[in-house]
Design a protein around this motif. Sequence first.
Motif, PDB file in Angstrom:
ATOM      1  N   SER A   2      21.017  42.621  43.322  1.00 59.92           N
ATOM      2  CA  SER A   2      21.512  42.628  44.694  1.00 59.92           C
ATOM      3  C   SER A   2      22.897  41.598  44.699  1.00 59.92           C
ATOM      4  N   GLU A   3      22.800  40.703  43.652  1.00 65.28           N
ATOM      5  CA  GLU A   3      23.875  39.528  44.110  1.00 65.28           C
ATOM      6  C   GLU A   3      25.037  40.289  43.451  1.00 65.28           C
ATOM      7  N   ILE A   4      25.058  41.381  42.442  1.00 66.43           N
ATOM      8  CA  ILE A   4      26.114  42.001  41.963  1.00 66.43           C
ATOM      9  C   ILE A   4      26.599  43.011  43.051  1.00 66.43           C
ATOM     10  N   ASP A   5      25.744  43.710  43.653  1.00 63.35           N
ATOM     11  CA  ASP A   5      26.181  44.523  44.666  1.00 63.35           C
ATOM     12  C   ASP A   5      26.838  43.785  45.891  1.00 63.35           C
ATOM     13  N   HIS A   6      26.293  42.557  46.272  1.00 63.23           N
ATOM     14  CA  HIS A   6      26.974  41.699  47.488  1.00 63.23           C
ATOM     15  C   HIS A   6      28.309  41.266  46.902  1.00 63.23           C
ATOM     16  N   MET A   7      28.290  40.951  45.647  1.00 64.67           N
ATOM     17  CA  MET A   7      29.973  40.404  45.162  1.00 64.67           C
ATOM     18  C   MET A   7      30.646  41.630  45.198  1.00 64.67           C
ATOM     19  N   ARG A   8      30.328  42.611  44.619  1.00 67.83           N
ATOM     20  CA  ARG A   8      31.233  43.989  44.618  1.00 67.83           C
ATOM     21  C   ARG A   8      31.879  44.277  46.146  1.00 67.83           C
ATOM     22  N   VAL A   9      30.718  44.283  46.983  1.00 69.08           N
ATOM     23  CA  VAL A   9      31.512  44.251  48.408  1.00 69.08           C
ATOM     24  C   VAL A   9      32.615  43.366  48.976  1.00 69.08           C
ATOM     25  N   GLN A  10      32.191  42.027  48.295  1.00 66.59           N
ATOM     26  CA  GLN A  10      33.279  40.780  48.900  1.00 66.59           C
ATOM     27  C   GLN A  10      34.611  40.955  47.960  1.00 66.59           C
ATOM     28  N   VAL A  11      34.304  41.726  46.853  1.00 64.00           N
ATOM     29  CA  VAL A  11      35.726  41.875  46.165  1.00 64.00           C
ATOM     30  C   VAL A  11      36.637  43.055  46.776  1.00 64.00           C
ATOM     31  N   GLY A  12      35.702  44.025  47.295  1.00 65.32           N
ATOM     32  CA  GLY A  12      36.520  45.050  48.218  1.00 65.32           C
ATOM     33  C   GLY A  12      37.172  44.262  49.305  1.00 65.32           C
ATOM     34  N   LYS A  29      41.331  44.047  50.056  1.00 67.68           N
ATOM     35  CA  LYS A  29      41.857  44.445  51.426  1.00 67.68           C
ATOM     36  C   LYS A  29      42.760  43.223  51.938  1.00 67.68           C
ATOM     37  N   GLU A  30      42.222  42.206  51.943  1.00 67.70           N
ATOM     38  CA  GLU A  30      43.033  41.000  52.535  1.00 67.70           C
ATOM     39  C   GLU A  30      44.307  40.816  51.818  1.00 67.70           C
ATOM     40  N   ILE A  31      44.134  40.731  50.462  1.00 72.19           N
ATOM     41  CA  ILE A  31      45.230  40.670  49.509  1.00 72.19           C
ATOM     42  C   ILE A  31      46.275  41.799  50.136  1.00 72.19           C
ATOM     43  N   LEU A  32      46.100  42.865  50.121  1.00 70.16           N
ATOM     44  CA  LEU A  32      47.003  43.888  50.593  1.00 70.16           C
ATOM     45  C   LEU A  32      47.517  43.612  51.962  1.00 70.16           C
ATOM     46  N   GLN A  33      46.508  43.054  53.062  1.00 70.03           N
ATOM     47  CA  GLN A  33      47.274  42.710  54.268  1.00 70.03           C
ATOM     48  C   GLN A  33      48.407  41.331  54.195  1.00 70.03           C
ATOM     49  N   LEU A  34      47.938  40.515  53.261  1.00 69.76           N
ATOM     50  CA  LEU A  34      48.956  39.349  53.170  1.00 69.76           C
ATOM     51  C   LEU A  34      50.212  39.844  52.553  1.00 69.76           C
ATOM     52  N   GLN A  35      50.232  40.731  51.643  1.00 73.24           N
ATOM     53  CA  GLN A  35      51.518  41.244  50.940  1.00 73.24           C
ATOM     54  C   GLN A  35      52.242  41.812  52.146  1.00 73.24           C
ATOM     55  N   ARG A  36      51.536  43.016  52.812  1.00 73.83           N
ATOM     56  CA  ARG A  36      52.149  43.572  53.992  1.00 73.83           C
ATOM     57  C   ARG A  36      53.022  42.635  54.941  1.00 73.83           C
ATOM     58  N   LEU A  37      52.559  41.515  55.206  1.00 66.65           N
ATOM     59  CA  LEU A  37      52.922  40.501  56.049  1.00 66.65           C
ATOM     60  C   LEU A  37      53.943  39.540  55.352  1.00 66.65           C
ATOM     61  N   LEU A  55      41.220  33.605  43.885  1.00 62.10           N
ATOM     62  CA  LEU A  55      39.453  33.554  44.200  1.00 62.10           C
ATOM     63  C   LEU A  55      39.303  34.968  43.833  1.00 62.10           C
ATOM     64  N   LEU A  56      40.103  36.204  43.824  1.00 63.26           N
ATOM     65  CA  LEU A  56      39.721  37.494  43.428  1.00 63.26           C
ATOM     66  C   LEU A  56      39.257  37.203  41.914  1.00 63.26           C
ATOM     67  N   THR A  57      40.104  36.473  41.194  1.00 61.18           N
ATOM     68  CA  THR A  57      39.883  36.399  39.879  1.00 61.18           C
ATOM     69  C   THR A  57      38.593  35.976  39.491  1.00 61.18           C
ATOM     70  N   ARG A  58      38.349  34.939  40.367  1.00 61.99           N
ATOM     71  CA  ARG A  58      36.992  34.063  40.014  1.00 61.99           C
ATOM     72  C   ARG A  58      35.821  34.958  40.433  1.00 61.99           C
ATOM     73  N   MET A  59      36.002  35.646  41.700  1.00 64.80           N
ATOM     74  CA  MET A  59      34.802  36.457  41.832  1.00 64.80           C
ATOM     75  C   MET A  59      34.548  37.629  40.841  1.00 64.80           C
ATOM     76  N   LEU A  60      35.567  38.175  40.124  1.00 60.19           N
ATOM     77  CA  LEU A  60      35.381  39.282  39.136  1.00 60.19           C
ATOM     78  C   LEU A  60      34.744  38.429  38.038  1.00 60.19           C
ATOM     79  N   ALA A  61      35.146  37.102  37.839  1.00 56.11           N
ATOM     80  CA  ALA A  61      34.568  36.544  36.585  1.00 56.11           C
ATOM     81  C   ALA A  61      32.856  36.389  37.001  1.00 56.11           C
TER      82      ALA A  61
END
Length: 76
Positions: A8-18, A22-30, A40-46
């Motif tokens: 369940s923690e893996i599933d939760h973390m995968r949602v958080q990564v998604g 999306k947040e990274i894409l928004q920042l790039q667009r702005l 942070l994404l790198t730490r989440m994937l680790a």
Amino acid sequence: MGLDHVRSEIDHMRVQVGRQRKEILQLQRLGISPASAELLLTRMLAKIEDLCAERDRLKKEHGGPTKGRVLGGRSW
């Protein structure tokens, strides 16, 4: 930590990564540097990799299959 908890923690973390992606894409667009968000994404994937290793260890410990089976699928 039990196998169900790790899964369940893996599933939760995968949602958080998604969400983080999306947040990274928004920042790039702005035109805002997403460097800290990417870090942070790198730490989440680790963390997910660590949880997957823990899940595999627990499955092996309990005698379950570690790879090659899909829920209700065939074992080739």
